[in-house]
Design an enzyme around this catalytic site. Structure first.
Site, short mmCIF file in Angstrom:
data_model
loop_
_atom_site.label_atom_id
_atom_site.label_comp_id
_atom_site.label_asym_id
_atom_site.label_seq_id
_atom_site.Cartn_x
_atom_site.Cartn_y
_atom_site.Cartn_z
N GLU A 1 10.31 -3.81 4.97
CA GLU A 1 11.21 -3.22 3.97
C GLU A 1 12.65 -3.67 4.22
OE1 GLU A 1 11.03 -1.99 1.28
OE2 GLU A 1 9.06 -1.11 1.08
N SER B 1 2.57 4.90 0.89
CA SER B 1 3.12 5.40 2.15
C SER B 1 2.00 6.02 2.99
CB SER B 1 4.19 6.44 1.85
OG SER B 1 4.67 6.95 3.04
N GLY B 2 1.94 5.62 4.26
CA GLY B 2 0.91 6.15 5.16
C GLY B 2 -0.39 5.36 5.10
N GLY C 1 0.86 -1.17 0.00
CA GLY C 1 0.00 0.00 0.00
C GLY C 1 0.89 1.22 0.00
N GLY D 1 -0.99 2.48 6.30
CA GLY D 1 -1.27 1.81 7.59
C GLY D 1 -0.63 0.43 7.72
N LYS D 2 0.40 0.15 6.88
CA LYS D 2 1.03 -1.18 6.91
C LYS D 2 1.72 -1.44 8.25
CE LYS D 2 3.53 -0.02 3.32
NZ LYS D 2 3.01 1.33 2.98
N THR D 3 2.54 -0.45 8.66
CA THR D 3 3.26 -0.62 9.93
C THR D 3 2.28 -0.69 11.08
OG1 THR D 3 5.06 0.62 8.96
CG2 THR D 3 5.12 0.36 11.32
N1 LIG Z 1 2.22 6.89 16.63
C1 LIG Z 1 1.40 7.52 15.80
N2 LIG Z 1 0.57 8.49 16.25
C2 LIG Z 1 -0.27 9.12 15.41
N3 LIG Z 1 -0.36 8.85 14.09
C3 LIG Z 1 0.44 7.90 13.58
C4 LIG Z 1 1.36 7.19 14.40
N4 LIG Z 1 2.03 6.30 13.63
C5 LIG Z 1 1.55 6.45 12.38
N5 LIG Z 1 0.59 7.40 12.34
C6 LIG Z 1 -0.21 7.81 11.17
O1 LIG Z 1 -0.95 6.68 10.77
C7 LIG Z 1 -0.98 6.54 9.36
C8 LIG Z 1 -0.44 5.16 8.95
O2 LIG Z 1 0.92 5.09 9.29
P1 LIG Z 1 1.80 3.80 9.03
O3 LIG Z 1 3.15 4.06 9.57
O4 LIG Z 1 1.07 2.63 9.53
O5 LIG Z 1 1.82 3.77 7.45
P2 LIG Z 1 2.71 2.87 6.46
O6 LIG Z 1 1.77 2.33 5.45
O7 LIG Z 1 3.51 1.89 7.23
O8 LIG Z 1 3.64 4.00 5.86
P3 LIG Z 1 5.13 3.87 5.27
O9 LIG Z 1 5.05 2.93 4.12
O10 LIG Z 1 5.43 5.26 4.83
O11 LIG Z 1 6.00 3.40 6.38
C9 LIG Z 1 -0.13 7.69 8.82
O12 LIG Z 1 -1.03 8.70 8.40
C10 LIG Z 1 0.67 8.18 10.00
O13 LIG Z 1 0.87 9.56 9.95
#
Ligand SMILES: Nc1ncnc2c1ncn2[C@@H]1O[C@H](COP(=O)(O)OP(=O)(O)OP(=O)(O)O)[C@@H](O)[C@H]1O
Length: 585
Positions: free
Chosen positions: A491, A363-364, A361, A366-368
């Site tokens: 990653e 960036s952002g 998905g 919500g994968k992590t």
């Molecule tokens: N600890 C937190 N507190 C508040 N918002 C958060 C927190 N961690 C992530 N977010 C928000 O939640 C959303 C999803 O973040 P997440 O890190 O899960 O995305 P991702 O798909 O892993 O992104 P990436 O590929 O860039 O690492 C993002 O909009 C991020 O700004």
């Protein structure tokens, strides 16, 4: 009182306090002996005065020895208290859930553990015992004084309302100052910790001046608060001296008059003055207690605030559940928001045993976050995560986390040696053969043989002395030693050059054998061979299937892949094979 709840005092403290009380009581007796000696007509020839003198010397020696022993025992307990409070705080902190840390600065938390604990200790083992012994000295002294001459005693009594007039308003002011000072001190600790931890980023961003300006502002604020604090004490002390001086002169004038009138002996007046001199310190201590109490209250409030935070629930049932392998995970209708920001809605994912499952998905997306929910670093708002059909809430948290190993783009390297990193968190220390095997599998042998101390080489803070690839391979070796059921690859081959990436990929291949893989990736090479790919879009799983199936049937996925492919192609990292394996692009 919250301060008391924070402290568990051992018997040595009470013994020390008891000795200090005895010493105070002895101190009350001494001036009486002096009065008796002075009031005797022929001091140096009377056998009675010699007997009084020898008793006086014995009491003074005894008082000194008992006081020293009492002080030592109380101070020793004080040191134990600091250690206990720090231990209590650190133990509590380390068990708090991740959302707590999302809203805190680590420097400020360190300040709570290191600095605030000292204030509490000073109060309990310094201020409180002194207050108790002072109270005893003062009460004892006043009883004796009243018995000797109540009129003269009334004069000395005036000291209480006069002292209270000064210390109560200043005490309230002091409380506010302390709260601000402690906050300022922790801000300062935060800036120092942060800037030193990220010293490379500071230099590369040429942020030295910024850091120093920020530091200077906080430093000046702390300086101003400290000066105000000192000003309070500077004001209190001379006013207290002035009050004492006025009272001594009053006692002398009135006492002298009474001696002239023969209604008071010289011995009584002398003992009055000695008592007054002796009681002035304890009276000031009693008066200062309020100021000290207010000062400590601020620090304790911060510590109690942390201790009131609920730790993660480790043991749900009385014993660990026996769940037979192989393990498979399933995520059902998972919803999650950070504060009020919804990130995941009704997410359904399956991780069958020994399969490679990828979550992709933008960036952002919500994968992590999803992985953080799976490892239970966060709790979902709704929905469930099941292990072989058993709800995760029924499974002990440490049992749960022991199933996962992580190889991440995040830096999970700790300060210490390579060995410390390899065995970090392992319940049983691995044998030398196992360590050697892990090193071989993670492709670290050549690197380690180039190091003078090999596996005992220091890696620097957060592994600063290692390259990106070496850090990832170290995580791979750690994952191999942990031997988890689920291996999370976040990653895992990002930010590496071709040679390094090859080494990491080879190492990963070995460590992935027989494991269920949860891969989060932007890069196609990492996920293309997955058994199933879940495509996260618009807060939920928009589609799932193999790479080819998704390419064929999900236009959004096709666009996503195209974008990723273009990005990685521009950066020159994606391999040609991947490009060729993208039908329709
Ligand atoms: N600890 C937190 N507190 C508040 N918002 C958060 C927190 N961690 C992530 N977010 C928000 O939640 C959303 C999803 O973040 P997440 O890190 O899960 O995305 P991702 O798909 O892993 O992104 P990436 O590929 O860039 O690492 C993002 O909009 C991020 O700004």
């Amino acid at each position: 009182m919250k301060v008391i709840r924070l402290i568990r005092l051992k018997k040595f403290f009470w013994v020390g306090l008891f000795l200090s009380i005895i010493s105070s009581v002895l101190g009350v007796i001494v001036p009486l002996y002096i009065k008796n000696i002075i009031d005797l007509k022929n001091i140096f020839k009377s056998t009675l005065s010699l007997s009084f003198l020898s008793k006086l010397v014995t009491i003074l020696v005894l008082q000194t020895v008992i006081s020293a022993m009492g002080n030592f025992l109380i101070s020793r307990e004080g040191e134990r208290q600091i250690a206990d409070i720090r231990n209590l705080l650190q133990t509590h902190l380390i068990h708090l859930p991740i959302p707590f840390f999302d809203n805190q600065e680590s420097g400020q938390l360190s300040s709570r553990v290191i600095n605030d604990s000292v204030l509490v200790k000073n109060f309990i083992t310094g201020v409180v015992p002194e207050f108790i012994t002072s109270l005893i000295t003062t009460i004892g002294t006043f009883i004796v004084l009243f018995l000797l001459d109540w009129k003269l005693s009334l004069l000395i009594f005036l000291i209480f309302p006069l002292d209270a007039l000064i210390t109560i308003p200043l005490g309230n002011y002091e409380e506010k100052l302390t709260v601000k000072s402690q906050k300022s001190l922790s801000d300062l600790t935060g800036i120092v910790t942060e800037s030193l931890r990220n010293i490379r980023a500071v230099k590369l961003s040429e942020a030295e001046e910024n850091v120093l300006v920020k530091f200077g502002k906080k430093l000046r604020l702390l300086y101003k608060l400290s000066v105000k604090n000192e000003a309070v004490y500077a004001v209190i002390s001379p006013i207290q001296s002035l009050v004492s001086f006025v009272l001594i002169v009053s006692v002398l004038l009135y006492g002298g008059y009474r001696v002239q009138q023969s209604t008071l002996t010289i011995g009584s007046l002398t003992s009055f003055l000695i008592y007054f001199y002796q009681v002035i310190g304890p009276i000031n201590t009693i008066a200062d207690f309020y100021t000290n109490y207010k000062q400590t209250k601020g620090a304790v409030a911060k510590i109690i605030e942390i201790l009131h935070e609920k730790p993660e629930k480790y043991i749900v049932g009385s014993s660990k559940l026996k769940i037979s392998k192989p393990y498979s995970l399933s995520v059902r209708n998972l919803c999650f928001s950070y504060d009020k920001k919804m990130v995941l809605e009704k997410v359904n994912v399956d991780f069958p045993a020994k399969k490679k499952i990828a979550i992709v998905g933008s960036s952002g997306a919500g994968k992590t976050t999803l992985v953080n929910l799976i490892t239970r670093l966060y709790n979902p708002n709704a929905g469930s995560i099941m292990l072989n059909g058993i709800d995760s809430k029924k499974i002990d948290l440490s049992q749960w986390r022991s199933m996962f190993g992580v190889v991440s783009q995040e830096n999970y390297i700790i300060s210490g040696t390579i060995y410390d990193n390899l065995v970090f968190g392992l319940k049983n220390l691995p044998s030398n053969d196992e360590i050697n095997n892990a090193i071989k599998i993670a492709n670290l042998s050549t690197f380690l043989s180039s190091l003078r101390r090999g596996v005992h080489e220091i890696v620097g803070e957060q592994g600063l002395k290692l390259s990106g690839g070496q850090r990832q391979r170290l995580q791979i070796a750690r994952a191999y030693l942990k031997d988890p059921d689920f291996l999370i690859l976040d990653e895992a081959t990002s930010n590496l050059d071709a040679d390094s990436e090859k080494k990491v990929s080879l190492a990963l291949k070995e460590v992935m054998k027989g494991k269920t893989i949860i891969a989060i990736a932007h890069r196609l090479s990492t996920i293309i061979d997955s058994d199933k790919i879940y495509f996260l879009d618009n807060k939920t799983i928009a589609a799932s299937g193999t790479h080819e199936q998704l390419l064929r049937s999900v236009p959004k996925y096709r666009n996503f892949v195209k974008e990723q492919f273009l990005k990685t192609n521009i950066s020159g990292k994606e391999s040609k094979n991947v490009g060729r394996s993208l039908p329709g692009l």
